[in-house]
Design an enzyme around this catalytic site. Structure first.
Site, PDB file in Angstrom:
ATOM      1  N   GLY A 141      69.860 -28.170  17.072  1.00 39.21           N
ATOM      2  CA  GLY A 141      70.008 -26.726  17.201  1.00 39.21           C
ATOM      3  C   GLY A 141      69.154 -26.054  18.256  1.00 39.21           C
ATOM      4  O   GLY A 141      68.914 -24.851  18.172  1.00 39.21           O
ATOM      5  N   GLU A 172      66.317 -25.070   9.680  1.00 42.41           N
ATOM      6  CA  GLU A 172      65.036 -24.904   8.982  1.00 42.41           C
ATOM      7  C   GLU A 172      63.861 -25.413   9.805  1.00 42.41           C
ATOM      8  O   GLU A 172      62.696 -25.096   9.515  1.00 42.41           O
ATOM      9  CB  GLU A 172      65.070 -25.625   7.622  1.00 42.41           C
ATOM     10  CG  GLU A 172      65.111 -27.145   7.683  1.00 42.41           C
ATOM     11  CD  GLU A 172      66.503 -27.726   7.944  1.00 42.41           C
ATOM     12  OE1 GLU A 172      66.618 -28.964   7.972  1.00 42.41           O
ATOM     13  OE2 GLU A 172      67.451 -26.937   8.120  1.00 42.41           O
ATOM     14  N   ASP A 222      75.386 -28.467  24.532  1.00 39.30           N
ATOM     15  CA  ASP A 222      74.434 -29.298  25.270  1.00 39.30           C
ATOM     16  C   ASP A 222      74.365 -30.690  24.645  1.00 39.30           C
ATOM     17  O   ASP A 222      73.420 -31.421  24.849  1.00 39.30           O
ATOM     18  CB  ASP A 222      73.042 -28.646  25.277  1.00 39.30           C
ATOM     19  CG  ASP A 222      72.084 -29.348  26.228  1.00 39.30           C
ATOM     20  OD1 ASP A 222      72.386 -29.381  27.434  1.00 39.30           O
ATOM     21  OD2 ASP A 222      71.052 -29.884  25.762  1.00 39.30           O
ATOM     22  N   LYS A 260      77.984 -28.647  28.802  1.00 39.08           N
ATOM     23  CA  LYS A 260      77.381 -29.814  29.451  1.00 39.08           C
ATOM     24  C   LYS A 260      78.416 -30.927  29.548  1.00 39.08           C
ATOM     25  O   LYS A 260      79.067 -31.275  28.566  1.00 39.08           O
ATOM     26  CB  LYS A 260      76.169 -30.319  28.674  1.00 39.08           C
ATOM     27  CG  LYS A 260      75.512 -31.519  29.349  1.00 39.08           C
ATOM     28  CD  LYS A 260      74.182 -31.875  28.709  1.00 39.08           C
ATOM     29  CE  LYS A 260      74.342 -32.737  27.497  1.00 39.08           C
ATOM     30  NZ  LYS A 260      73.048 -33.218  26.975  1.00 39.08           N
TER      31      LYS A 260
END
Length: 699
Positions: A141, A172, A222, A260
């Protein structure tokens, strides 16, 4: 004497030089529309396992050189390659406070395009509008963390779509921003497989519905597969396809995509870029300095989505369906746009060839340097890493702290101490004050005075009981949410359900029971309905006018809501978060005319306030209003011969509240319905409010 380390000015100059070559393509949009011809565009062939002969869009000598250099590294162990990569890359920077380097690369790209990719455009209403983005194959993330951080947390809402397991999102673990507004969605089959057509269709529908049928502002990817041999483009083929499919399916007009990719040599990959060039006003191929020079990584930047025409979306979806259904076949789709069409489009074919040749030359230099670094005699270029990092951080505007670090907030153990960072003891004492109940019509004129100064809000909770409470809520982030117990006059942790709010949030709201009924089956879920706010994710809103506070609360709730999380097999299943609708006292009749009549599974008919449901398995969702909460938003006074209006801050509004509780159905009858109703002295009726408002209008 060893060479001197470089200065900040020299570092900036080298970055500018390294990134000076951006290949861009823009068309004159007055040209005729491209017509898809599957019979001539699609070409089937045997499944390939090499790109050595893919020289139509790159010089053969360059491709051969790259493949030989990469093959020479096959015998070098992974640890040595990693060490050599660090030594040979002068722009090797750390991830800083972010969870992964992906965040730094997106910041680098954002700066290259003048900060126009990851934030709302200047012409948008950023105070009310959320930035919606889609993060594909982006676990854990890093990209999402950067976008949320750049936009101040809850000003952006992300939809994560990735495969469960090794590629899963881990919000988290965010280190510099609040993860509460990233909604991970795993699709129809709940596995997040981004190649599965059913998952893709479910994800497109979900994002479309959650963005008011407009689509996201940004698609970003990405991610990629780790491949040691020279087949990365072939192995990534369906990933490229699904990125392009989502980039034309979930983006609103004017939106952008950051994708990407790696090599772009095969006709299949080039065809995808061609299709994207017809869907966006401008496409660019770039390699930022944060992308390691020895690899084939590059970024396809698509700017200003032109329209929401489904032609290309449906076409790419059908191609993915074929690849999915025949993934074990020996045959494969080699072309999705005919070679003739691409060759006739001279600007496009030159764009692809020139960018491929330029990046190939850059990669050859990077590979030679990497190979040299694997030898004992290699001497790395002198670079002050601290100066490099600080210089680039300033260049990419990463040199300020986040105001929403839930990790830092966790260090303050007690809720009472945490709350005192944002409110004083006088405000906390205000939380203890009970509602004032309206129990006689004689008091209406005395209580309200000018009805133009008042709003009302339908409420479910007229008395706190069990999970159903109406009070002040405090969030430290990471699921640590507390409510103010008015009887005990202290903060208690919310238990029994998951309530997810951004850290540094203090709101006034109620936990209601939302009901859905389908095929005579009734389901009840708890939900948080926000009534007012002091702090929203680190933003102090208490002094704003009530209408503006509610606008921000509505934006905040939209960012947090994850309506279908309960259908995913995840541990985080937060209750819905919504914002109450603020209605003027003068429009009581309008409210009662718009409430719905619903029949419960028991056969009982009840009033209902409808709320949005994104679950296709539900017919609709509503809650039962049991009273109206009146709050004052302003105060009028005479200043000489002129009337002036003063808006009220949170404390004044909260302290002004009056509660009209309905204990009998007859209380909400209109004047026309009440001709035979015997009124009780200790109850207030709708007709009493009608008389009060009519008298005010007459006077």
């Amino acid at each position: 004497m060893p060479p001197a380390k470089q200065t900040a000015e020299q570092i900036n100059a080298r970055v500018a030089e390294a990134q000076s070559q951006i290949y861009q393509l823009e068309y004159d949009r007055s040209t005729s529309k491209v017509v898809i011809e599957p019979d001539t565009w699609i070409q089937i062939g045997h499944r390939k396992n090499t790109i050595a002969d893919e020289t139509n869009f790159c010089e053969a000598a360059l491709l051969d050189n790259i493949l030989q250099l990469k093959s020479s590294l096959d015998e070098v162990n992974v640890q040595q390659i990693r060490k050599s990569r660090l030594m040979s890359n002068p722009f090797e920077v750390s991830k800083g406070e972010f969870m992964t380097r992906a965040a730094i690369k997106i910041a680098n790209l954002d700066a290259m395009f003048d900060w126009g990719l990851c934030q709302l455009s200047d012409g948008s209403d950023s105070e009310k509008e959320l930035l919606y983005f889609v993060d594909i194959f982006g676990g854990p993330g890093g990209c999402s963390e950067y976008i949320l951080w750049r936009n101040g947390g809850w000003n952006a809402k992300g939809f994560g779509f990735t495969t469960k397991g090794d590629y899963e999102f881990q919000p988290e673990m965010f280190r510099v921003g609040a993860p509460e507004t990233l909604d991970s969605f795993y699709g129809h089959n709940d596995n997040g497989n981004i190649f599965d057509p059913d998952n893709i269709r479910d994800f497109i529908d979900y994002v479309t519905q959650q963005t008011d049928n407009l689509g996201a502002h940004l698609v970003i990817c990405d991610g990629g597969f780790y491949v040691k041999n020279n087949c990365q483009e072939i192995i990534s083929k369906q990933l490229y396809l699904c990125l392009a499919l989502l980039a034309v399916s979930v983006i609103r007009p004017g939106g952008n995509a950051i994708l990407k990719v790696f090599d772009l040599y095969t006709p299949f990959s080039v065809g995808l870029v061609y299709i994207l060039s017809k869907c966006y006003a401008r496409i660019s191929i770039v390699k930022p300095v944060t992308s390691r020079p020895a690899n084939s990584e590059r970024y396809l930047i698509c700017q200003n989505r032109l329209n929401c025409d489904r032609t290309f979306s449906d076409y790419l979806y059908s191609i993915n369906r074929v690849l999915w259904d025949h993934k074990h076949s020996g045959c494969d789709i080699q072309h999705i746009v005919s070679a003739e069409v691409i060759e006739k489009d001279t600007p496009f074919s030159n764009f692809i060839r020139n960018s491929n040749n330029y990046l190939a030359r850059c990669q050859i230099k990077g590979l030679k340097k990497l190979i040299a670094a694997t030898t004992d005699s290699y001497k790395p270029e002198p670079m002050d890493q601290k100066l490099l990092q600080s210089t680039l951080w300033r260049l990419w505007k990463l040199d300020h702290k986040s105001n929403l670090s839930s990790i830092a907030d966790d260090k303050i153990k007690y809720a009472a101490d945490y709350a005192l960072q944002f409110i004083d003891s006088k405000t906390i004492n205000l939380f203890s004050a009970p509602d004032v109940s309206i129990n006689t019509k004689k008091s209406l004129s005395k209580l309200f005075g000018n009805p133009l100064e008042w709003n009302f809000i339908p409420v479910d909770v007229t008395a706190n009981q069990g999970k159903s409470i109406r009070t002040i809520f405090l969030s430290k982030g990471n699921g640590n949410v507390y409510f103010f117990d008015q009887n005990e006059k202290e903060w208690q942790q919310v238990k029994g359900f998951q309530l997810i709010l951004s850290p540094r949030t203090i709101i006034y709201g109620e936990i209601v029971e939302e009901i859905s009924i389908k095929d005579n089956k009734q389901k009840v879920v708890n939900a948080l309905h926000i009534i007012d706010a002091i702090m929203l994710g680190g933003v102090n809103v208490r002094s704003f006018p009530l209408s503006k506070r509610l606008d921000l609360c509505n934006k905040f709730a939209k960012a947090l809501n994850r309506p279908l999380a309960v259908r995913n097999s995840t541990t985080v299943k937060p209750v819905p978060v919504r914002c109450k609708e603020l209605l003027p006292m003068m429009d009581l009749d309008g409210f009662f005319n718009n409430v719905s009549i619903n029949q419960l599974s028991s056969g009982t008919k009840v009033l209902g306030c409808d709320v949005q449901s994104c679950d296709k398995l539900e017919s609709k969702r509503f809650y039962i209003p049991r009273g109206l909460l009146f709050v004052r938003h302003s105060q009028h006074s005479m200043a000489g011969s002129k009337m002036s209006e003063r808006t009220l801050e949170f404390g004044k509004t909260f302290g002004s509240r009056y509660l009209w509780i309905w204990t009998k159905t007859s209380q909400i009858y209109s004047s026309a319905q009440c001709f035979d109703v015997v009124k009780e002295d200790n109850l207030v009726y709708r007709m009493d409010f009608d008389e009060f408002v009519a008298k005010f209008e007459k006077d």
